[in-house]
Design a protein around this motif. Structure first.
Motif, PDB file in Angstrom:
ATOM      1  N   LEU A 156       0.835  -1.215   0.000  1.00 42.65           N
ATOM      2  CA  LEU A 156       0.000   0.000   0.000  1.00 42.65           C
ATOM      3  C   LEU A 156       0.865   1.258   0.000  1.00 42.65           C
ATOM      4  CD1 LEU A 156      -2.667  -0.979   2.704  1.00 42.65           C
ATOM      5  CD2 LEU A 156      -2.922  -1.055   0.214  1.00 42.65           C
ATOM      6  N   ASP A 157       2.185   1.062  -0.037  1.00 39.86           N
ATOM      7  CA  ASP A 157       3.082   2.202   0.162  1.00 39.86           C
ATOM      8  C   ASP A 157       2.899   3.314  -0.874  1.00 39.86           C
ATOM      9  OD1 ASP A 157       5.123   3.035   2.073  1.00 39.86           O
ATOM     10  OD2 ASP A 157       6.332   3.283   0.251  1.00 39.86           O
ATOM     11  N   SER A 158       2.461   2.937  -2.094  1.00 38.52           N
ATOM     12  CA  SER A 158       2.251   3.980  -3.111  1.00 38.52           C
ATOM     13  C   SER A 158       1.215   4.991  -2.604  1.00 38.52           C
ATOM     14  CB  SER A 158       1.791   3.367  -4.435  1.00 38.52           C
ATOM     15  OG  SER A 158       0.701   2.488  -4.226  1.00 38.52           O
ATOM     16  N   TRP A 159       0.285   4.519  -1.744  1.00 39.50           N
ATOM     17  CA  TRP A 159      -0.725   5.436  -1.192  1.00 39.50           C
ATOM     18  C   TRP A 159      -0.120   6.327  -0.120  1.00 39.50           C
ATOM     19  CZ3 TRP A 159      -5.030   6.759  -3.460  1.00 39.50           C
ATOM     20  CH2 TRP A 159      -5.490   5.938  -4.482  1.00 39.50           C
ATOM     21  N   ARG A 160       0.802   5.783   0.663  1.00 37.34           N
ATOM     22  CA  ARG A 160       1.487   6.633   1.657  1.00 37.34           C
ATOM     23  C   ARG A 160       2.173   7.801   0.932  1.00 37.34           C
ATOM     24  NH1 ARG A 160       6.392   7.557   3.035  1.00 37.34           N
ATOM     25  NH2 ARG A 160       7.216   5.859   1.761  1.00 37.34           N
ATOM     26  N   VAL A 161       2.853   7.449  -0.165  1.00 40.16           N
ATOM     27  CA  VAL A 161       3.596   8.480  -0.910  1.00 40.16           C
ATOM     28  C   VAL A 161       2.618   9.502  -1.514  1.00 40.16           C
ATOM     29  CG1 VAL A 161       5.089   8.820  -2.936  1.00 40.16           C
ATOM     30  CG2 VAL A 161       5.503   6.880  -1.374  1.00 40.16           C
ATOM     31  N   ALA A 162       1.505   9.007  -2.067  1.00 34.05           N
ATOM     32  CA  ALA A 162       0.541   9.924  -2.711  1.00 34.05           C
ATOM     33  C   ALA A 162      -0.148  10.836  -1.692  1.00 34.05           C
ATOM     34  CB  ALA A 162      -0.497   9.111  -3.485  1.00 34.05           C
ATOM     35  N   ARG A 198       1.028  11.734   1.365  1.00 35.87           N
ATOM     36  CA  ARG A 198       1.983  12.498   2.207  1.00 35.87           C
ATOM     37  C   ARG A 198       1.813  14.021   2.079  1.00 35.87           C
ATOM     38  NH1 ARG A 198       4.624  11.833   6.661  1.00 35.87           N
ATOM     39  NH2 ARG A 198       3.203  13.555   6.917  1.00 35.87           N
ATOM     40  N   PRO A 199       1.721  14.581   0.866  1.00 30.69           N
ATOM     41  CA  PRO A 199       1.633  16.050   0.776  1.00 30.69           C
ATOM     42  C   PRO A 199       0.378  16.649   1.407  1.00 30.69           C
ATOM     43  CG  PRO A 199       2.094  15.069  -1.383  1.00 30.69           C
ATOM     44  CD  PRO A 199       1.757  13.942  -0.464  1.00 30.69           C
ATOM     45  N   TYR A 200      -0.639  15.814   1.652  1.00 29.54           N
ATOM     46  CA  TYR A 200      -1.929  16.357   2.111  1.00 29.54           C
ATOM     47  C   TYR A 200      -2.205  16.089   3.586  1.00 29.54           C
ATOM     48  CZ  TYR A 200      -2.164  16.357  -2.880  1.00 29.54           C
ATOM     49  OH  TYR A 200      -1.853  16.563  -4.194  1.00 29.54           O
ATOM     50  N   VAL A 201      -1.290  15.355   4.235  1.00 25.72           N
ATOM     51  CA  VAL A 201      -1.534  15.007   5.642  1.00 25.72           C
ATOM     52  C   VAL A 201      -0.615  15.854   6.515  1.00 25.72           C
ATOM     53  CG1 VAL A 201      -1.585  13.156   7.355  1.00 25.72           C
ATOM     54  CG2 VAL A 201      -2.221  12.666   4.990  1.00 25.72           C
ATOM     55  N   VAL A 202      -1.238  16.632   7.390  1.00 26.56           N
ATOM     56  CA  VAL A 202      -0.452  17.511   8.263  1.00 26.56           C
ATOM     57  C   VAL A 202      -0.643  17.052   9.712  1.00 26.56           C
ATOM     58  CG1 VAL A 202      -0.519  19.527   6.747  1.00 26.56           C
ATOM     59  CG2 VAL A 202      -2.361  19.163   8.385  1.00 26.56           C
ATOM     60  N   VAL A 225      -3.120   6.323  -8.919  1.00 29.35           N
ATOM     61  CA  VAL A 225      -2.089   5.729  -8.064  1.00 29.35           C
ATOM     62  C   VAL A 225      -2.060   4.230  -8.354  1.00 29.35           C
ATOM     63  CG1 VAL A 225      -1.359   5.331  -5.665  1.00 29.35           C
ATOM     64  CG2 VAL A 225      -2.483   7.489  -6.284  1.00 29.35           C
ATOM     65  N   GLY A 226      -0.871   3.724  -8.652  1.00 26.94           N
ATOM     66  CA  GLY A 226      -0.735   2.292  -8.942  1.00 26.94           C
ATOM     67  C   GLY A 226      -0.641   1.492  -7.652  1.00 26.94           C
TER      68      GLY A 226
END
Ligand SMILES: C[S@@+](CC[C@H](N)C(=O)[O-])C[C@H]1O[C@@H](n2cnc3c(N)ncnc32)[C@H](O)[C@@H]1O
Length: 252
Positions: free
Chosen positions: A25-31, A33-37, A189-190
């Motif tokens: 599921l790591d591709s989702w962590r990367v996707a 990341r910019p939106y989670v504060v 997201v793949g």
């Protein structure tokens, strides 16, 4: 709506057909990341199911997560899968989220939108429970973006149904717009869903997709046969990757 999926029934087999280890599921962590504060409020996992993402979100973003899930059987499964003490799952549904106003830092909504009859009402509920400026992060397939989902090529009747049953991006933007949200990101997201076609066949055999439950049994058996044949004939055993959409809504 094309009939409600019975998740009380689906719960026993959902993980066999749908779960993925955190590393896949790591591709989702990367996707995401910019939106989670960082926030002291919990992140809402709406329609959290068996908790596929709940613990991952808690670990990735060092946050408390509150899952809201209507099906008791899915909640029981989530409780037995749970590995993070930062995750809590409660009963409730998108149209009446049992949380206080402005009490959540982000909303995560993964493969739930097509189960919600009134998307505008869901959006208004999300607006109510989210704190100021908090975003809604959506992982879903859409009726007008079908090409990324591998299994749809074996079940043409399911593809036709998905085109009608899954919301379009435009309808989703409109529903969320009515509650004061605006789209700030749309990307694909793949996600590697199986190491090869044989493992993919085993996953699909379980029929843990609500659209595949809605086609008739003969159609389902025909598609399975095609998939089995493709696995037999595959020259190379390559990983199977789906592409789902990430929609990020910010507050206007
Ligand atoms: C395909 S599963 C997704 C579960 C989880 N989010 C995931 O990604 O694995 C859809 C989930 O949505 C839940 N659901 C159905 N109707 C809902 C509603 N009106 N509000 C919230 N969740 C709903 C179902 O019970 C089910 O657990």
């Amino acid at each position: 709506m094309y009939g409600r999926t019975d998740y009380e029934q689906m719960a026993a087999r959902y993980d066999a057909g749908r779960t993925l280890p955190h590393e896949l599921l790591d591709s989702w962590r990367v996707a995401l990341r910019p939106y989670v504060v960082p926030s002291t409020f919990p992140l809402l996992d709406l329609g959290s199911g068996t908790g596929l993402f709940s613990d991952a979100l808690a670990d990735w973003f060092d946050t408390d997560v509150i899952g809201v899930e209507p099906s008791e059987a899915m909640r029981r499964k989530a409780a037995s899968n749970r590995s993070s003490s930062r995750t809590t799952i409660i009963g409730g549904e998108a149209e009446r989220i049992p949380l206080r106003k402005s009490s959540c830092s982000h909303a995560w909504v993964s493969t739930v939108l097509h189960h919600i009859p009134d998307l505008a009402r869901c959006a208004a509920e999300l607006r109510r429970v989210l704190s100021d400026q908090a975003p809604v992060l959506i992982r879903n397939s859409f009726g007008d973006r079908l090409d990324g989902i591998h299994w749809l090529r074996y079940w043409p009747s399911a593809r036709r149904l998905a085109a009608r049953r899954w919301p379009t991006v435009e309808a989703t933007i409109e529903a969320f717009g009515s509650a004061g949200f605006e789209l700030i990101e749309l990307e694909d997201v793949g996600e590697v869903v199986a190491p090869n076609l044989h493992a993919y066949y085993d996953r699909m055999l379980v029929r843990a997709n609500s659209t595949l439950v809605l086609i008739d049994d003969e159609d389902f058996a025909r598609g399975l046969k095609k998939l089995q044949q493709a696995a037999r004939e595959a020259a190379a055993l390559e990983p199977i990757t789906d592409r789902r959409s990430l929609l990020v809504f910010g507050q206007r």
